[in-house]
Design a protein around this motif. Structure first.
Motif, PDB file in Angstrom:
ATOM      1  N   GLU A  78       0.802  -1.230   0.000  1.00 40.10           N
ATOM      2  CA  GLU A  78       0.000   0.000   0.000  1.00 40.10           C
ATOM      3  C   GLU A  78       0.832   1.275   0.000  1.00 40.10           C
ATOM      4  O   GLU A  78       0.281   2.378   0.062  1.00 40.10           O
ATOM      5  CB  GLU A  78      -0.956  -0.018   1.206  1.00 40.10           C
ATOM      6  CG  GLU A  78      -1.941  -1.192   1.129  1.00 40.10           C
ATOM      7  CD  GLU A  78      -2.904  -1.265   2.312  1.00 40.10           C
ATOM      8  OE1 GLU A  78      -2.459  -1.006   3.447  1.00 40.10           O
ATOM      9  OE2 GLU A  78      -4.073  -1.596   2.085  1.00 40.10           O
ATOM     10  N   THR A  80       2.823   2.320   2.367  1.00 39.26           N
ATOM     11  CA  THR A  80       2.710   3.004   3.660  1.00 39.26           C
ATOM     12  C   THR A  80       3.913   2.770   4.578  1.00 39.26           C
ATOM     13  O   THR A  80       3.872   3.155   5.745  1.00 39.26           O
ATOM     14  CB  THR A  80       1.406   2.612   4.393  1.00 39.26           C
ATOM     15  OG1 THR A  80       1.325   1.188   4.478  1.00 39.26           O
ATOM     16  CG2 THR A  80       0.188   3.138   3.669  1.00 39.26           C
ATOM     17  N   ASP A 138       2.143  -6.212   4.569  1.00 42.91           N
ATOM     18  CA  ASP A 138       1.218  -5.111   4.902  1.00 42.91           C
ATOM     19  C   ASP A 138       0.716  -4.484   3.604  1.00 42.91           C
ATOM     20  O   ASP A 138       1.420  -3.703   3.004  1.00 42.91           O
ATOM     21  CB  ASP A 138       1.963  -4.073   5.757  1.00 42.91           C
ATOM     22  CG  ASP A 138       1.045  -2.970   6.256  1.00 42.91           C
ATOM     23  OD1 ASP A 138      -0.178  -3.146   6.220  1.00 42.91           O
ATOM     24  OD2 ASP A 138       1.572  -1.927   6.685  1.00 42.91           O
TER      25      ASP A 138
HETATM   26 MG    MG Z   1      -1.837   0.309   7.202  1.00 42.62          MG
END
Ligand code: MG
Ligand code: GTP
Length: 249
Positions: A78, A80, A138
């Motif tokens: 993602e 992040t 993640d």
């Molecule tokens: Mg997150």
């Protein structure tokens, strides 16, 4: 076969719920809504892997070399991963942030094929002499969820997710790694509770993860992590906080 070791989450309560810390030879899942703190837990784990005081093991059963110079792989689907947040957490833990970054391989996966390939390549990294002891995904399901939309694609999605989970479990077992995955939740109608939260991925993910958490937001910086469906541990909750320092009680 090596004995399990444990990695502190940095929250005593959360470690207690886990029976001491995040366990090697297992896949641990953190599911929750946006902002619940899943990514923060992943960052903190990379930091704590470099802190000998955060690694717990039976000295008579795990050799010194086994946990020497441990490294992490962080598969980020993602975008992040935040090096500066790692630096901040490290500073508060009194260690050099650059050491954490030097010992964390970050791989940005833009789709599920890349994600699966990166996971499969971890074994090569280990064979090249990197002592990978922590693997983070993640998020586990966001790419699959984006690519396999609609009922017609569900079977294919689940089949691929199953293969991916098998790769992760094999890494955990074979190399005595801690494997952490984050997951989203969806709300499903429930006969008793109106709407109930469910982690994405159904039984495929459910059966492959040994420890499963739902994380939800509390007041202010407080978060609640609920352990459920664990074969060896009772369902229970831990309250932790997300502060400047990172994950804390
Ligand atoms: Mg997150
Ligand atoms: P999604 O990936 O969007 O599903 O959310 P997540 O569960 O991964 O949430 P994440 O771990 O990104 O948590 C975000 C929350 O952590 C923010 O709402 C803040 O409360 C807290 N947080 C993140 N970075 C910092 C920071 O640098 N300082 C402090 N004090 N809190 C932070």
């Amino acid at each position: 076969r090596s004995t399990v070791w444990k990695l502190s989450t940095n929250s005593g309560e959360l470690d207690n719920v886990l029976g001491g810390g995040l366990e090697s030879q297992s896949v641990t899942e953190f599911a929750g809504v946006f902002g619940s703190g899943k990514t923060q837990i992943m960052h903190q784990s990379c930091v704590n892997l470099q802190r000998p005081d955060c690694i717990f093991f039976d000295e008579s059963a795990v050799s010194d070399e086994e946990l020497a110079a441990p490294k992490a792989v962080y598969i980020d689907t993602e975008g992040t991963f935040r090096p500066e947040r790692i630096m901040q957490m490290a500073e508060h833990a009194g260690i050099e942030g650059q050491t954490i970054l030097d010992n964390t391989f970050v791989a940005r996966a833009y789709n599920s094929d890349m994600q699966m390939l990166f996971a499969e390549k971890i074994e090569d990294l280990i064979n090249d002499g990197n002592n990978i002891k922590l693997v983070v995904i993640d998020s586990l399901t966001s790419t699959f969820r984006n690519e396999y939309t609609g009922r017609g694609k569900l079977a294919e999605r689940q089949q691929k997710l199953g293969r991916h989970m098998a790769t992760l479990n094999k890494l955990a077992d074979l190399f005595n790694c801690v494997v952490l995955v984050t997951n989203q939740v969806s709300a499903k109608p429930d006969a008793f509770f109106g709407m109930a939260e469910q982690a994405i991925g159904g039984h495929i993910v459910g059966h492959a993860a040994t420890f499963r958490f739902f994380v939800r937001k509390g007041k202010g910086d407080k978060r609640v992590a609920k352990l459920y469906d664990s074969p060896h541990l009772p369902d229970s909750e831990a309250i932790f906080r997300i502060t400047e320092k990172g994950i804390q009680d």
